[in-house]
Design a protein around this motif. Sequence first.
Motif, PDB file in Angstrom:
ATOM      1  N   ALA A 185       0.840  -1.205   0.000  1.00  0.00           N
ATOM      2  CA  ALA A 185       0.000   0.000   0.000  1.00  0.00           C
ATOM      3  C   ALA A 185       0.868   1.246   0.000  1.00  0.00           C
ATOM      4  CB  ALA A 185      -0.912   0.000   1.214  1.00  0.00           C
ATOM      5  N   ASP A 186       0.408   2.242  -0.707  1.00  0.00           N
ATOM      6  CA  ASP A 186       1.062   3.550  -0.719  1.00  0.00           C
ATOM      7  C   ASP A 186       0.991   4.118   0.697  1.00  0.00           C
ATOM      8  OD1 ASP A 186       1.787   6.214  -1.007  1.00  0.00           O
ATOM      9  OD2 ASP A 186       0.603   6.528  -2.822  1.00  0.00           O
ATOM     10  N   GLY A 187       2.094   4.623   1.197  1.00  0.00           N
ATOM     11  CA  GLY A 187       2.160   5.149   2.553  1.00  0.00           C
ATOM     12  C   GLY A 187       1.273   6.352   2.806  1.00  0.00           C
ATOM     13  N   GLU A 188       0.808   7.009   1.752  1.00  0.00           N
ATOM     14  CA  GLU A 188      -0.044   8.179   1.930  1.00  0.00           C
ATOM     15  C   GLU A 188      -1.527   7.819   2.021  1.00  0.00           C
ATOM     16  OE1 GLU A 188       0.797  11.375  -0.720  1.00  0.00           O
ATOM     17  OE2 GLU A 188       2.952  11.079  -0.545  1.00  0.00           O
ATOM     18  N   LEU A 189      -1.862   6.570   1.787  1.00  0.00           N
ATOM     19  CA  LEU A 189      -3.247   6.125   1.868  1.00  0.00           C
ATOM     20  C   LEU A 189      -3.625   5.868   3.325  1.00  0.00           C
ATOM     21  CD1 LEU A 189      -3.347   3.623  -1.131  1.00  0.00           C
ATOM     22  CD2 LEU A 189      -4.399   5.898  -1.007  1.00  0.00           C
ATOM     23  N   PRO A 190      -4.925   5.885   3.640  1.00  0.00           N
ATOM     24  CA  PRO A 190      -5.357   5.568   5.006  1.00  0.00           C
ATOM     25  C   PRO A 190      -4.892   4.166   5.406  1.00  0.00           C
ATOM     26  CG  PRO A 190      -7.171   6.511   3.745  1.00  0.00           C
ATOM     27  CD  PRO A 190      -6.039   6.265   2.771  1.00  0.00           C
ATOM     28  N   PRO A 191      -4.789   3.913   6.715  1.00  0.00           N
ATOM     29  CA  PRO A 191      -4.210   2.650   7.193  1.00  0.00           C
ATOM     30  C   PRO A 191      -5.026   1.402   6.871  1.00  0.00           C
ATOM     31  CG  PRO A 191      -5.103   3.922   9.017  1.00  0.00           C
ATOM     32  CD  PRO A 191      -5.161   4.807   7.814  1.00  0.00           C
ATOM     33  N   TYR A 192      -6.262   1.542   6.457  1.00  0.00           N
ATOM     34  CA  TYR A 192      -7.059   0.358   6.135  1.00  0.00           C
ATOM     35  C   TYR A 192      -6.818  -0.136   4.705  1.00  0.00           C
ATOM     36  CZ  TYR A 192     -10.164   3.998   4.299  1.00  0.00           C
ATOM     37  OH  TYR A 192     -10.672   5.079   3.628  1.00  0.00           O
ATOM     38  N   PHE A 193      -6.048   0.608   3.908  1.00  0.00           N
ATOM     39  CA  PHE A 193      -5.699   0.143   2.575  1.00  0.00           C
ATOM     40  C   PHE A 193      -4.556  -0.865   2.692  1.00  0.00           C
ATOM     41  CE2 PHE A 193      -8.060   3.762   1.151  1.00  0.00           C
ATOM     42  CZ  PHE A 193      -8.470   3.441  -0.127  1.00  0.00           C
ATOM     43  N   GLY A 194      -4.776  -2.045   2.119  1.00  0.00           N
ATOM     44  CA  GLY A 194      -3.748  -3.074   2.093  1.00  0.00           C
ATOM     45  C   GLY A 194      -3.034  -3.048   0.758  1.00  0.00           C
ATOM     46  N   ALA A 243      -8.869  -2.966  10.292  1.00  0.00           N
ATOM     47  CA  ALA A 243      -8.294  -1.624  10.431  1.00  0.00           C
ATOM     48  C   ALA A 243      -9.356  -0.556  10.157  1.00  0.00           C
ATOM     49  CB  ALA A 243      -7.100  -1.459   9.497  1.00  0.00           C
ATOM     50  N   LEU A 244     -10.218  -0.804   9.161  1.00  0.00           N
ATOM     51  CA  LEU A 244     -11.296   0.135   8.853  1.00  0.00           C
ATOM     52  C   LEU A 244     -12.223   0.300  10.049  1.00  0.00           C
ATOM     53  CD1 LEU A 244     -12.771   1.879   6.694  1.00  0.00           C
ATOM     54  CD2 LEU A 244     -14.081  -0.180   6.135  1.00  0.00           C
ATOM     55  N   SER A 245     -12.561  -0.798  10.710  1.00  0.00           N
ATOM     56  CA  SER A 245     -13.490  -0.742  11.843  1.00  0.00           C
ATOM     57  C   SER A 245     -12.912   0.001  13.046  1.00  0.00           C
ATOM     58  CB  SER A 245     -13.909  -2.151  12.263  1.00  0.00           C
ATOM     59  OG  SER A 245     -12.856  -2.831  12.917  1.00  0.00           O
ATOM     60  N   GLN A 246     -11.605   0.232  13.049  1.00  0.00           N
ATOM     61  CA  GLN A 246     -10.965   0.961  14.155  1.00  0.00           C
ATOM     62  C   GLN A 246     -10.492   2.349  13.723  1.00  0.00           C
ATOM     63  OE1 GLN A 246      -7.878  -1.787  15.249  1.00  0.00           O
ATOM     64  NE2 GLN A 246      -9.334  -3.311  15.966  1.00  0.00           N
ATOM     65  N   HIS A 247     -10.705   2.688  12.446  1.00  0.00           N
ATOM     66  CA  HIS A 247     -10.283   3.965  11.879  1.00  0.00           C
ATOM     67  C   HIS A 247     -11.194   5.068  12.405  1.00  0.00           C
ATOM     68  CE1 HIS A 247      -8.230   6.491   9.025  1.00  0.00           C
ATOM     69  NE2 HIS A 247      -9.337   6.737   8.339  1.00  0.00           N
ATOM     70  N   GLN A 248     -10.621   6.072  13.051  1.00  0.00           N
ATOM     71  CA  GLN A 248     -11.428   7.111  13.705  1.00  0.00           C
ATOM     72  C   GLN A 248     -12.424   7.816  12.774  1.00  0.00           C
ATOM     73  OE1 GLN A 248     -11.497   7.190  17.031  1.00  0.00           O
ATOM     74  NE2 GLN A 248     -13.256   8.491  16.716  1.00  0.00           N
ATOM     75  N   PRO A 249     -12.042   8.214  11.562  1.00  0.00           N
ATOM     76  CA  PRO A 249     -13.039   8.827  10.669  1.00  0.00           C
ATOM     77  C   PRO A 249     -14.205   7.883  10.340  1.00  0.00           C
ATOM     78  CG  PRO A 249     -10.864   9.382   9.920  1.00  0.00           C
ATOM     79  CD  PRO A 249     -10.693   8.345  11.009  1.00  0.00           C
ATOM     80  N   PHE A 250     -13.954   6.587  10.276  1.00  0.00           N
ATOM     81  CA  PHE A 250     -15.010   5.625  10.015  1.00  0.00           C
ATOM     82  C   PHE A 250     -15.969   5.535  11.207  1.00  0.00           C
ATOM     83  CE2 PHE A 250     -16.685   1.228   9.925  1.00  0.00           C
ATOM     84  CZ  PHE A 250     -17.190   1.173   8.645  1.00  0.00           C
TER      85      PHE A 250
END
Length: 176
Positions: free
Chosen positions: A137-146, A164-171
Amino acid sequence: MSNKQALREFQSRLAQRLQSARMSGVSASWLAVEAGSRRLLFPLSHAGEIFSWTDVQSVPYTHEWFLGVANLRGGLHGVVDLAAFVEAGDAIRRSELELSQSRLVALNPMLDTNCAVLVDRLQGLRTAEAFASSSPADGELPPYFGPTFIDLDGAQWQEINLQALSQHQPFLGIGV
């Protein structure tokens, strides 16, 4: 009526493929879906039950990508328009026909998040052998991108780590 029959047949084939994969020792790794214009891969260990589109009750003062709540097999689940969330945009306006063909993929109950994501199409199961190459994954993408995968036909697939998406604060922050 034919849509319900087709869904039943698809779910039956999917269940048979899962069962045969378990028996043969070959393990599918991802559920392949399309959300908006993106081809996405959900790790099977993160994905839960798949539902047909159902009535979703809107919730005031939430982001456009949060469609509302739905009763899925007796449980109240938040419903997120995944394409709109990933694109950080407004909810995609879909016709009744498009919604009837879309699916809700619940997150695995082990993730402890009563949530389902709206996807436009299911594309079946994928194993690592279905892909010719991958890149991190590109380092600039959100952490839920694999990782990004390229299939044997040259199509690009993006893994979405639902845990990771389920723990992502914006989500989690559905309110505006």
